[in-house]
Design a protein around this motif. Structure first.
Motif, PDB file in Angstrom:
ATOM      1  N   LEU A  94      -6.695 -32.108   2.188  1.00 49.25           N
ATOM      2  CA  LEU A  94      -5.971 -32.939   1.207  1.00 49.25           C
ATOM      3  C   LEU A  94      -5.973 -34.412   1.597  1.00 49.25           C
ATOM      4  O   LEU A  94      -5.875 -35.285   0.746  1.00 49.25           O
ATOM      5  N   GLU A  95      -6.068 -34.698   2.902  1.00 44.84           N
ATOM      6  CA  GLU A  95      -6.237 -36.093   3.314  1.00 44.84           C
ATOM      7  C   GLU A  95      -7.727 -36.379   3.409  1.00 44.84           C
ATOM      8  O   GLU A  95      -8.442 -35.747   4.190  1.00 44.84           O
ATOM      9  N   THR A  96      -8.207 -37.359   2.652  1.00 47.31           N
ATOM     10  CA  THR A  96      -9.636 -37.671   2.697  1.00 47.31           C
ATOM     11  C   THR A  96      -9.990 -38.322   4.036  1.00 47.31           C
ATOM     12  O   THR A  96      -9.115 -38.679   4.823  1.00 47.31           O
ATOM     13  N   ASP A 154     -12.183 -42.431  -1.155  1.00 42.55           N
ATOM     14  CA  ASP A 154     -11.413 -41.795  -2.217  1.00 42.55           C
ATOM     15  C   ASP A 154     -11.963 -40.381  -2.397  1.00 42.55           C
ATOM     16  O   ASP A 154     -12.966 -40.000  -1.774  1.00 42.55           O
ATOM     17  N   ARG A 155     -11.288 -39.589  -3.218  1.00 40.97           N
ATOM     18  CA  ARG A 155     -11.643 -38.166  -3.293  1.00 40.97           C
ATOM     19  C   ARG A 155     -13.083 -37.976  -3.756  1.00 40.97           C
ATOM     20  O   ARG A 155     -13.794 -37.103  -3.244  1.00 40.97           O
ATOM     21  N   ARG A 200     -15.639 -45.802  -9.650  1.00 42.18           N
ATOM     22  CA  ARG A 200     -14.731 -45.356 -10.691  1.00 42.18           C
ATOM     23  C   ARG A 200     -13.645 -46.398 -10.943  1.00 42.18           C
ATOM     24  O   ARG A 200     -13.112 -46.988 -10.027  1.00 42.18           O
ATOM     25  N   GLU A 218      -1.910 -40.097  -1.470  1.00 39.94           N
ATOM     26  CA  GLU A 218      -2.961 -39.955  -2.474  1.00 39.94           C
ATOM     27  C   GLU A 218      -3.853 -38.783  -2.079  1.00 39.94           C
ATOM     28  O   GLU A 218      -4.362 -38.735  -0.960  1.00 39.94           O
ATOM     29  N   GLY A 219      -4.031 -37.841  -3.023  1.00 39.60           N
ATOM     30  CA  GLY A 219      -4.919 -36.713  -2.735  1.00 39.60           C
ATOM     31  C   GLY A 219      -6.174 -36.756  -3.584  1.00 39.60           C
ATOM     32  O   GLY A 219      -7.273 -36.508  -3.103  1.00 39.60           O
ATOM     33  N   CYS A 220      -6.022 -37.061  -4.874  1.00 43.28           N
ATOM     34  CA  CYS A 220      -7.183 -37.009  -5.759  1.00 43.28           C
ATOM     35  C   CYS A 220      -7.264 -38.183  -6.714  1.00 43.28           C
ATOM     36  O   CYS A 220      -8.305 -38.440  -7.293  1.00 43.28           O
ATOM     37  N   ALA A 233      -0.474 -33.099   4.505  1.00 47.24           N
ATOM     38  CA  ALA A 233      -0.948 -34.081   3.529  1.00 47.24           C
ATOM     39  C   ALA A 233      -0.441 -33.790   2.116  1.00 47.24           C
ATOM     40  O   ALA A 233      -0.151 -34.710   1.353  1.00 47.24           O
ATOM     41  N   ARG A 276      -4.195 -26.823   0.689  1.00 44.89           N
ATOM     42  CA  ARG A 276      -5.432 -26.208   1.163  1.00 44.89           C
ATOM     43  C   ARG A 276      -5.213 -25.420   2.445  1.00 44.89           C
ATOM     44  O   ARG A 276      -6.129 -24.779   2.937  1.00 44.89           O
TER      45      ARG A 276
END
Lengths: 736, 173
Positions: A173-175, A255-256, B4, B52-54, B110, B144
């Motif tokens: 979940l943490e990039t 970022d994701r 993006r 921030e995840g996504c 997270a 996850r």
């Protein structure tokens, strides 16, 4: 004991790399290849951007060898004029404003003069597609036991099957994230990672910088699952190059989308089985071919292949086995470490194949496993004698009992004959996993660990193994508390910092508790001995002795030390791939109960049982969490997680369309442990974290097979794939 | 990837004065109106507990309460919080975390702040359990690590301690 950093995480106070307060720093970003293969003809910097504001780094800024070194020097840190996969790093940019940086990236155009890529690892490459050696084979390995050809020729039954598994993205979940800065002459890297010393190892040759001038510190890490094993070395190198060129602190946070499309994933695999059996279902010969998609660079692929072939024959005893493994170069994003490390692919194939065999021969699939399961004194494919005191039949029996296997199966037959569109099935998988590094790997690593006794009596663990959610800090505390009779509050686990902690090896391969935890016990014993105490001394006595030692030795540090020694009698021949591949194996049976909707082709998992033999449970909540989380990842690898590729690029690099399960996509995951202490693991523990992922996919697909009467052989079994399978006329043989 | 478009990148950096209640205290700040609330909290207000995840409203790691309801702060332009109440993970009482701690609700941590914020909404509104299961209500938070059992059980225990009923559909099976 409760998770030590648990409250800090639950209250949002844990500070991950992107949470650290920074002043006067630059954000870093990566410009990547748009093409899977070709010569970089030109790099155009668009108008409308004041490029003088930016720090720009390309391959010519690399002071040493342009490579991210781990096993080979083949992967450039930045493409030196030629690219071999989409999203390969070409340029680095840094700027004080993240927004300005984001707007600038698409203004850099990398023009590639294309050469023909190879994007499918299953086909033979044409001459113009050869890019590695003479045949694109990154690694070839072979295991031989007995005479497989003769045994197959003589076998009354031969059953063949081909099984395929797809790429899987880690979705921690943490990039990925890293900071780089100079502290005097010392280059500091601080970020999210599993293996601080891997980063040191990669930075020394690339930066041509002595190890003493590189310091790597792990920040709290929001999940890894193997995705932060080798990849952070690339990120660290990028951040370091920007920091060295700018002289400023540089922060790179993916970022994701970037994280999903540009970082490593689980190796796709194609595995073929040709199995000879006698009339009773006794295995006579196993002829197995394992092919992995390695992607564009070697990364850790040879070791993943190694683990895959060692486990490919399953937890069965068979006299004649041949396993051929090869990993193919392709122009795909490099594939890398992911929880299980080749074993999930191997077991998906053999455990699905066991059910296929059973159906073809008209034997009960559970009975087929019982007949062939390795018995005490039996041998694996590499000839390793299994003598660990584990009752594997009992592991299997207990899981079936908990899952109510026979009763559910009968209920499903009745229900399936009556229901218009719902079909239920129950399936099992029997799996095993060797913990720690393969073969002589642990000997080569030669892990070292220290325990420091401080003047106030506190004891500090100095190890390079990191916490990423699996519980390292808590378990290390427990091990010291148990060994020295200490109050946990008097035990500190040092932040993994390569200028403070010795190299106790990477945090991978289910090795932290079993291998490193054992070193911790040895170091505790050494510490106690150095204070002059006997092995029975505990608690206050140890504490007082540590305080007294410091009074007698002012200004000196008191270190208990340990260095890895292989368990006695372990022998491995790396040339012939024979012998003791692992110090020990852990065993599990997993059972999935599913419902297939013939209208939507959706598979719902109704119940999941995992019975795992773990040596010894050190912390039940943590151990259970490892198993439940591993099962969840395995179930969703089987059903949901599909990387969609187009021209070598991942098309669905976002959580909107790369699906991982929510609370509603999983059942409660029921866990039970069996304990047969392993003499050479901490407190008897074996590795735990990877095994739960290994059997989930075959258990689920065996259940789907039972529900539908078809033989799915490919994952992810998405509704689309299931629709195609159910539309085919092919039904499986044998009675249901 | 990074190309993006994200909220808050308009060329003209118009700045708006925005007043709202943050964790029970009046707050006023100046920010571009379309800045993501997530970034305002993390980088402008020094509250990095929200993750921030996504960045597209799928994972729930950035969940905060807006007028008492859970929202993904990555999807909320900051101008929308004018005159409203925002509660972040930092506002929650550490003393309320015991059941989550005991049940293994957190592993890597997270997703955890978002999970705990959503959980705090559920336990404050046990009436939700009359129509939804805990699993339904937690479905907006991806995790996850845990496989979710440690999360669901933590919420069950917290509800039980508060005297609420966990409702008929605690587990969906």
């Amino acid at each position: 004991m409760l998770r030590r950093e648990g409250l800090s995480k639950l209250t949002g106070r844990e500070r991950y790399v992107d949470d650290l307060p920074l002043e006067d720093f630059l954000w870093g970003a990566t410009v990547r290849s748009p093409s899977p293969r070709g010569r970089i003809a030109e790099i155009r910097f668009g108008g409308g951007v004041d490029w003088a504001e930016f720090v720009v780094v390309d391959h010519t800024d690399i002071p040493g060898r342009n490579a991210v070194y781990l096993m080979e020097y083949d992967q450039p840190a930045l493409a030196p004029g030629y690219v071999r996969h989409v999203h390969e790093p070409v340029l680095l940019l840094a700027h004080p404003s993240r927004e300005t940086l984001r707007r600038a990236i698409p203004e850099v155009e990398v023009v590639v003069d294309p050469d023909p890529p190879i994007l499918d690892f299953r086909v033979v490459p044409g001459p113009e597609q050869i890019q590695y050696g003479s045949d694109n084979v990154l690694k070839r390995l072979e295991i031989k036991k007995g005479d497989v050809e003769r045994a197959l020729a003589e076998a009354p039954f031969v059953v063949e099957g081909v099984y395929e598994t797809g790429a899987q993205e880690h979705v921690y979940l943490e990039t990925q994230g890293m900071l780089a800065y100079l502290d005097g002459d010392v280059l500091v890297l601080h970020g999210s990672m599993q293996c601080p010393y891997y980063i040191v190892k990669a930075l020394v040759p690339a930066l041509d910088r002595p190890e003493e001038l590189i310091r790597v510190i792990q920040a709290p890490t929001g999940g890894g699952f193997g995705g932060k094993e080798e990849f952070p070395s690339t990120l660290a190198l990028h951040a370091a190059l920007l920091a060295l060129k700018s002289g400023k602190t540089v922060k790179v946070i993916y970022d994701r989308v970037e994280d999903m499309v540009a970082t490593t994933k689980r190796h796709p695999a194609r595995i073929r089985h040709r199995t000879g059996l006698d009339e009773n279902g006794r295995l006579l010969a196993q002829d197995i071919e394992v092919i992995l998609d390695g992607g564009a660079y070697v990364t850790l692929t040879p070791v993943v292949l190694s683990r895959a072939i060692i486990h490919a024959a399953g937890p069965y005893d068979c006299e004649h086995v041949r396993i051929l493994g090869r990993a193919m170069f392709t122009n795909m994003v490099p594939f890398g470490a992911f929880r299980g490390f080749g074993n999930p692919q191997a077991h998906f194939a053999i455990e699905r194949h066991m059910d296929v065999i059973a159906h073809r021969m008209g034997i009960d699939a559970i009975e087929l496993r019982r007949i062939n399961l390795i018995r005490e004194g039996g041998t694996t494919a590499t000839g390793q004698v299994i003598r660990d005191g584990v009752d594997r039949q009992a592991v299997l029996s207990r899981a079936l009992e908990l899952a109510n296997f026979e009763k559910r199966r009968r209920e499903h037959w009745v229900r399936n004959s009556e229901h218009r569109y719902l079909r239920r099935g129950i399936g099992a998988a029997m799996v095993y996993h060797g913990a720690g590094f393969t073969g002589s790997g642990e000997v080569v690593l030669a892990s070292r660990l220290h325990v420091q006794g401080h003047p106030d009596g506190r004891v500090e663990v100095l190890a390079a193994n990191i916490e990423m959610g699996q519980g390292t800090i808590t378990i290390f505390t427990q091990i010291v508390a148990d060994r020295l009779g200490y109050d946990p509050d008097d035990i500190v686990v040092a932040e993994p910092d390569t200028h403070r902690v010795p190299d106790s090896g990477p945090t991978v391969g289910s090795r932290t508790v079993m291998v490193v935890g054992r070193l911790l016990e040895v170091a505790c014993d050494d510490l106690r001995r150095r204070t002059g105490l006997g092995a029975e001394a505990r608690g206050a006595e140890v504490r007082e002795a540590i305080v007294a030692w410091h009074i007698e030795h002012p200004e000196e540090s008191l270190l208990g030390k340990a260095r890895y020694e292989p368990p006695p009698g372990i022998e491995w021949d790396d040339e012939k791939y024979r012998g003791d591949a692992y110090g020990t194996f852990a065993w599990a049976t997993q059972v999935a109960d599913v419902e297939v909707d013939l209208r939507t082709y959706q598979v719902r998992v109704l119940d999941f049982v995992s019975v795992q033999e773990v040596g010894k449970v050190l912390n039940e909540t943590l151990a259970r969490g490892q198993i439940q989380g591993g099962v969840a990842q395995g179930v969703s690898w089987a059903l949901l997680e599909e990387c969609v590729w187009r021209d070598g690029a991942m098309e669905n690099g976002q959580l909107t369309n790369y699906i991982i399960p929510t609370t509603c996509d999983l059942p409660p995951i029921r866990v039970e442990f069996m304990e047969v202490p392993y003499e050479f693991g901490a407190q008897g523990a074996k590795g735990i974290g990877e095994l739960p992922l290994v059997g989930a996919a075959p258990a689920v697909l065996n259940a789907v097979a039972a529900a539908t009467g078809r033989e799915p052989a490919e994952i992810p079994l998405t509704p689309e794939r299931l629709m195609v399978l159910l539309a085919s006329d092919e039904t499986r043989g044998g009675p249901e | 990837m990074s190309q993006r478009k994200t909220a808050g990148q308009g060329a003209a950096a118009e700045v708006l004065r925005i007043s709202f209640t943050l964790n029970g205290v009046p707050a006023t700040l100046e920010a571009p109106p379309s800045e993501r609330l997530l970034d305002t909290l993390r980088y402008r207000l020094g509250l990095p507990g929200t993750k921030e995840g996504c960045a597209e409203g799928e994972c729930g790691a950035c969940t905060v309460l807006l007028d008492g309801l859970p929202v993904d702060s990555c999807l909320v332009p900051v101008y929308q919080v004018r005159g409203r109440r925002v509660e972040t993970i930092e506002a929650l009482d550490p003393a309320d975390m015991a059941h989550y701690h005991a049940r293994g609700t957190t592993q890597c941590g997270a997703c955890t702040p978002g999970v705990v914020v959503t959980a705090s909404w559920i336990v404050r509104h046990p009436e939700l359990l009359e129509t939804h299961s805990i699993r339904d209500l937690m479905a907006g938070n991806l995790c996850r690590c845990t496989g979710y059992d440690g999360i669901i059980e933590g919420v069950e225990d917290e509800l039980e301690e508060r005297g609420g009923t966990a409702g008929p559909g605690m587990h969906r099976s």
